[in-house]
Design a protein around this motif. Sequence first.
Motif, PDB file in Angstrom:
ATOM      1  N   HIS A 203       0.847  -1.193   0.000  1.00 57.06           N
ATOM      2  CA  HIS A 203       0.000   0.000   0.000  1.00 57.06           C
ATOM      3  C   HIS A 203       0.881   1.240   0.000  1.00 57.06           C
ATOM      4  N   ALA A 204       0.698   2.101  -0.984  1.00 54.74           N
ATOM      5  CA  ALA A 204       1.492   3.321  -1.087  1.00 54.74           C
ATOM      6  C   ALA A 204       1.192   4.265   0.076  1.00 54.74           C
ATOM      7  N   PRO A 205       2.122   5.156   0.404  1.00 54.99           N
ATOM      8  CA  PRO A 205       1.850   6.163   1.447  1.00 54.99           C
ATOM      9  C   PRO A 205       0.656   7.032   1.050  1.00 54.99           C
ATOM     10  N   GLU A 206      -0.030   7.568   2.028  1.00 58.36           N
ATOM     11  CA  GLU A 206      -1.188   8.422   1.771  1.00 58.36           C
ATOM     12  C   GLU A 206      -0.792   9.590   0.864  1.00 58.36           C
ATOM     13  N   GLY A 207      -1.565   9.784  -0.209  1.00 58.98           N
ATOM     14  CA  GLY A 207      -1.319  10.881  -1.129  1.00 58.98           C
ATOM     15  C   GLY A 207      -0.303  10.590  -2.212  1.00 58.98           C
ATOM     16  N   ALA A 208       0.405   9.449  -2.124  1.00 59.17           N
ATOM     17  CA  ALA A 208       1.416   9.106  -3.123  1.00 59.17           C
ATOM     18  C   ALA A 208       0.797   8.309  -4.269  1.00 59.17           C
ATOM     19  N   ASP A 209       1.505   8.232  -5.378  1.00 63.55           N
ATOM     20  CA  ASP A 209       1.097   7.401  -6.497  1.00 63.55           C
ATOM     21  C   ASP A 209       0.946   5.963  -6.009  1.00 63.55           C
ATOM     22  N   ARG A 210      -0.100   5.282  -6.434  1.00 60.23           N
ATOM     23  CA  ARG A 210      -0.365   3.914  -5.952  1.00 60.23           C
ATOM     24  C   ARG A 210       0.756   2.952  -6.333  1.00 60.23           C
ATOM     25  N   ARG A 211       1.555   3.331  -7.317  1.00 57.14           N
ATOM     26  CA  ARG A 211       2.651   2.473  -7.777  1.00 57.14           C
ATOM     27  C   ARG A 211       3.968   2.785  -7.059  1.00 57.14           C
ATOM     28  N   HIS A 212       3.893   3.499  -5.965  1.00 55.84           N
ATOM     29  CA  HIS A 212       5.071   3.999  -5.265  1.00 55.84           C
ATOM     30  C   HIS A 212       6.121   2.920  -5.004  1.00 55.84           C
ATOM     31  N   TYR A 213       5.691   1.735  -4.598  1.00 59.48           N
ATOM     32  CA  TYR A 213       6.635   0.672  -4.250  1.00 59.48           C
ATOM     33  C   TYR A 213       6.916  -0.282  -5.410  1.00 59.48           C
ATOM     34  N   GLY A 214       6.227  -0.130  -6.521  1.00 57.09           N
ATOM     35  CA  GLY A 214       6.463  -1.004  -7.668  1.00 57.09           C
ATOM     36  C   GLY A 214       7.819  -0.720  -8.306  1.00 57.09           C
ATOM     37  N   TRP A 215       8.448  -1.762  -8.800  1.00 55.99           N
ATOM     38  CA  TRP A 215       9.769  -1.642  -9.433  1.00 55.99           C
ATOM     39  C   TRP A 215       9.772  -2.551 -10.656  1.00 55.99           C
ATOM     40  N   TRP A 216       9.726  -1.962 -11.830  1.00 56.07           N
ATOM     41  CA  TRP A 216       9.537  -2.775 -13.032  1.00 56.07           C
ATOM     42  C   TRP A 216      10.196  -2.148 -14.254  1.00 56.07           C
ATOM     43  N   GLY A 217      10.193  -2.919 -15.343  1.00 54.32           N
ATOM     44  CA  GLY A 217      10.704  -2.428 -16.619  1.00 54.32           C
ATOM     45  C   GLY A 217      12.143  -1.950 -16.523  1.00 54.32           C
ATOM     46  N   ASP A 218      12.369  -0.722 -16.984  1.00 53.33           N
ATOM     47  CA  ASP A 218      13.722  -0.164 -17.015  1.00 53.33           C
ATOM     48  C   ASP A 218      14.049   0.704 -15.801  1.00 53.33           C
ATOM     49  N   MET A 219      13.219   0.670 -14.778  1.00 51.52           N
ATOM     50  CA  MET A 219      13.498   1.459 -13.579  1.00 51.52           C
ATOM     51  C   MET A 219      14.798   0.959 -12.942  1.00 51.52           C
ATOM     52  N   ASP A 220      15.695   1.904 -12.577  1.00 53.21           N
ATOM     53  CA  ASP A 220      16.949   1.463 -11.979  1.00 53.21           C
ATOM     54  C   ASP A 220      16.787   1.333 -10.467  1.00 53.21           C
ATOM     55  N   PHE A 221      17.555   0.427  -9.920  1.00 50.43           N
ATOM     56  CA  PHE A 221      17.427   0.093  -8.500  1.00 50.43           C
ATOM     57  C   PHE A 221      17.826   1.257  -7.595  1.00 50.43           C
ATOM     58  N   ALA A 222      18.922   1.929  -7.911  1.00 48.83           N
ATOM     59  CA  ALA A 222      19.456   2.962  -7.018  1.00 48.83           C
ATOM     60  C   ALA A 222      18.464   4.095  -6.795  1.00 48.83           C
ATOM     61  N   SER A 223      17.879   4.620  -7.875  1.00 55.75           N
ATOM     62  CA  SER A 223      16.962   5.756  -7.717  1.00 55.75           C
ATOM     63  C   SER A 223      15.681   5.333  -7.001  1.00 55.75           C
TER      64      SER A 223
END
Length: 273
Positions: A203-223
């Motif tokens: 569950h994302a923090p209140e007010g944040a994008d619902r995908r806040h904790y998702g990590w997929w595709g070309d997203m880099d780990f460090a950022s």
Amino acid sequence: MSGWQDVPPPRQRIGPLGWFRVAWRGGLIGLATYGGLLVLLLVRLVEWPLYGQARPVTPRITQGVCRFVLRALGLPLVVQGRPMAAPGAIVANHAGWLDIFVLNAVQQVYFVAKAEVAAWPGIGWLARATGTVFIARKGVEAKRQQQVFEVRLHAGHRLLFFPEGTSTDAIRVLPFKSTLFQAFFEPALVRSMHIQPVTVILHAPEGADRRHYGWWGDMDFASHLLQVLATPRQGKVEVIFHPEVPVDAFENRKVLAQHCERVIRTAHVRAVE
């Protein structure tokens, strides 16, 4: 990945307080993770000659470290149901790197991961040390991998794999691939093994994008890691242990995979709506 929610949420600017949280939380987590790894390796030097594959002690170290990591992040954990006592494996949906800490925190398991993970800087080393089973996607490796599964399962290891085959945006469950389920239909395993579906809801923090904790595709780990560490007030994570099912109650791997997908997806949809 393509064809579904490819554009990640915009990254928020990290201010001075955010960088303080990154330094404080990151320092605690790094110290716990690599300090725990050192302790684990030292204990393993004694554990291996005495118990071989059985590992009665070192998984407890991994579990303790992962519980501490969640506390250091300030990420509340809610658990429903219980890990199964029967021999077998666990299958779960997969949103990203946080799942590893979450699922290790709630039970003593050994992950099944693609072979490429073994070569990832930092992560690969941790995975190898904690007993991860690495699998290749080549068909010629199937027999060898089956033998590895049998050895680990007969040693009492609780294996955990992600049938989606990739991480996601944390708000949906992708179709399950049935390939790895075939291992449990081999004659040496089919009559004794059980599979337990487990749903993980971030569950994302209140007010944040619902995908806040998702990590997929070309997203880099460090950022992505920096964003999570800098989050002022975290959301929460739910883990639902569903009833385990005997493998031999299903006609084949595809039927078993469909059952697990249906159970996990139903619970996930109800929780994120």
